[in-house]
Design an enzyme around this catalytic site. Structure first.
Site, short mmCIF file in Angstrom:
data_model
loop_
_atom_site.label_atom_id
_atom_site.label_comp_id
_atom_site.label_asym_id
_atom_site.label_seq_id
_atom_site.Cartn_x
_atom_site.Cartn_y
_atom_site.Cartn_z
N GLY A 7 -3.55 10.87 -4.58
CA GLY A 7 -3.62 11.85 -5.61
C GLY A 7 -4.57 11.38 -7.16
O GLY A 7 -4.17 10.52 -6.99
N SER A 8 -4.93 12.52 -7.53
CA SER A 8 -5.09 11.63 -8.58
C SER A 8 -3.53 11.93 -9.47
O SER A 8 -2.40 12.92 -8.81
CB SER A 8 -5.47 13.53 -9.60
N GLU A 38 0.71 7.58 -5.07
CA GLU A 38 -0.70 5.98 -5.40
C GLU A 38 -1.65 7.08 -6.23
O GLU A 38 -1.73 8.18 -5.58
CB GLU A 38 -0.73 5.96 -4.10
N LEU A 39 -1.53 6.65 -7.36
CA LEU A 39 -2.45 7.68 -8.09
C LEU A 39 -3.76 6.86 -8.66
O LEU A 39 -4.32 5.80 -7.79
CB LEU A 39 -1.82 8.48 -9.19
N CYS A 51 -10.05 3.98 -5.86
CA CYS A 51 -8.96 4.16 -7.39
C CYS A 51 -9.13 2.90 -6.79
O CYS A 51 -8.79 2.59 -8.63
CB CYS A 51 -7.92 4.97 -7.17
N GLU A 103 -10.08 7.00 -15.15
CA GLU A 103 -10.77 7.15 -13.81
C GLU A 103 -11.91 8.07 -13.79
O GLU A 103 -12.42 9.36 -13.04
CB GLU A 103 -9.64 7.63 -12.57
#
Length: 477
Positions: free
Chosen positions: A229-230, A249-250, A283, A377
């Site tokens: 996520g963020s 996992e960003l 992402c 992002e």
């Protein structure tokens, strides 16, 4: 079509507790279905069930875990069209992209089935000194224990699969919180898992509100947290997670370099896909495009023309390439970033207009280095063009980001390929293609604000298992 209502899954069983979570059709904005929402008491029960089931899960032979995963593959294949349409509706993902994600879901479980019977240890030579004469060592991998998973909205199937499938392969029980905006894919996985021989309590899949989900992070009965996520939320969860390992996992701000001598036809085709597939909500979507000055003018002209030709609209239509963003608020945010960059001196070459959750495919040129569209992002259908004259300068530009997930380099020079691999501060370098490319057995993850650890089934299994040592002394040795 979607069912009228969906349950949550508590200790392997469907529970139609309520219809409190409304899932919106992201294109028309209407309620598409309702989902049962779990409270803190249910989450507590799920964690206890996972802890109670862990001994049986650990004892489950590898071939039985493999059979569970193979059953899932078969059922995903049988329900392919249903799952793809559900994904299209709940995520607003163009149907071709949705079908691609179902294909990856199947691939991910296939890989996990293969890896489930390859979790092996080794024999160690301990006789490295006279005092160790007669000693032998061996290691094996054992499940880390009950795992906590939190998955995002943008790949509701495959990013959940990258947590669930290796957990089953490794012999770990788990609780999963899917994204509230897109819970249906995970619940379909739960429906299929409920058909299998997993021990009772081995899994729970619980849509819930963020403020009610603290147990997913802080509960000490859970031995690992994997979050996608963020960055803001991810690092906050890591700080609260206590002793358990955390896999993050960003976000990303992926750059793609087009070097002199690159095949422009190929590069433009791939970058169009890498930047705008599923409306840029990935992402590793191409956000920054850095083109050699000798190719820049031609690249810009052709790229902008192709972006303008992309078809936007109803994601259920097979010729739609750009669908809605996940929510109107996200489209508003990104439109604001575009407008701010233009006001600060960037040139708007294509797009830039918004209608509800639909944001046009947008191209900016020379956005200021400190603008949000360059630094943050985007997570939407926007790219920023710039030019370079020296390859080292281009690599410096790629690294000029707080993120470091993947980068793409279009070059035919083997020395530049090696230099990029050595210098770029990212989790993966993709040559001759976009950073958006991923296959599900490769190690995937980032550095800096992009996260910690790696997914990809084999690599996730390493995180979900611990090494246990056995030492044997031969007194006559």
């Amino acid at each position: 079509m979607l069912k009228e209502a969906y349950p949550y899954y508590l200790a392997n069983e469907a529970v139609f507790a309520n219809q409190d979570l409304k899932v919106i059709d992201k294109y028309n904005g209407e309620v598409a279905t309702s989902v049962a929402k779990a409270g803190a008491d249910v989450i507590d029960k799920a964690i206890q069930a996972a802890e109670d089931a862990q001994p049986a899960m650990t004892a489950m032979p590898a071939y039985e875990r493999q059979a569970v995963l193979e059953h899932c593959v078969k059922r995903f294949q049988e329900r392919f069209d249903e799952i793809a349409l559900a994904l299209c509706l709940e995520a607003g993902k163009p149907i071709k992209d949705a079908e691609g994600e179902v294909t990856r879901l199947i691939d991910t479980f296939k890989i996990a089935a293969e890896e489930s019977v390859r979790i092996e240890g080794e024999v160690l030579n301990l006789e490295i000194t006279p005092r160790a004469k007669g000693y032998q060592g061996m290691t094996k991998k054992v499940p880390i224990g009950p795992c906590s998973f939190i998955s995002p909205f943008n790949f509701p199937l495959n990013l959940a699969a990258h947590k669930v499938a290796p957990a089953i392969a490794a012999g770990c029980t788990f609780v999963l919180k899917p994204a509230s905006r897109t819970p249906i894919g995970a619940l379909i996985i739960g429906e299929i898992l409920a058909e299998t021989t997993l021990p009772k309590g081995a899994f729970s899949i619980l849509p819930c509100s963020r403020d009610g989900a603290d147990l997913f992070t802080v509960d000490e009965r859970l031995k690992l947290l994997s979050f996608t996520g963020s960055p803001e939320i991810g690092w906050e969860l890591k700080a609260k997670a206590g002793k358990k390992p955390v896999i993050l996992e960003l976000g990303g701000n992926a750059a793609c370099v087009v070097d002199e001598g690159a095949d422009l036809d190929d590069a433009i085709t791939r970058i169009i896909f890498g930047a705008y597939y599923q409306s840029g909500q990935s992402c590793i979507s191409v956000q920054r495009i850095i083109v050699h000055e000798s190719l820049y003018d031609e690249f810009k002209e052709r790229f902008v023309a192709e972006v303008k030709a992309l078809k936007s609209g109803d994601p259920k239509n097979r010729d739609t390439f750009i669908g809605p963003m996940i929510a109107e608020s996200e489209a508003v945010r990104l439109k604001t970033w575009v407008d701010e960059a233009v006001a600060a001196g960037a040139s708007l070459l294509a797009g830039g207009e918004r209608d509800g959750a639909m944001l046009q495919a947008t191209v900016l040129e020379n956005a200021p280095a400190n603008s949000a569209i360059n630094e943050e992002e985007a997570f939407g259908p926007v790219t920023v063009l710039s030019k370079f004259s020296d390859f080292d300068e281009a690599l410096t530009s790629v690294n000029n980001s707080k993120f470091g997930l993947q980068a793409g380099i279009f070059t035919r020079d083997i020395y530049k390929i090696q230099k990029a691999w050595d210098v770029l501060d990212v989790g993966g370098v993709v040559i001759g293609d976009v950073p958006s490319w991923r296959v599900d057995n490769m190690p995937y993850g980032g550095v800096k604000d992009s996260g910690l650890g790696r997914e990809g089934i084999k690599y996730a299994i390493e995180d979900m298992t611990e090494t246990r040592l056995l030492v044997i002394r031969n007194p006559n040795g």
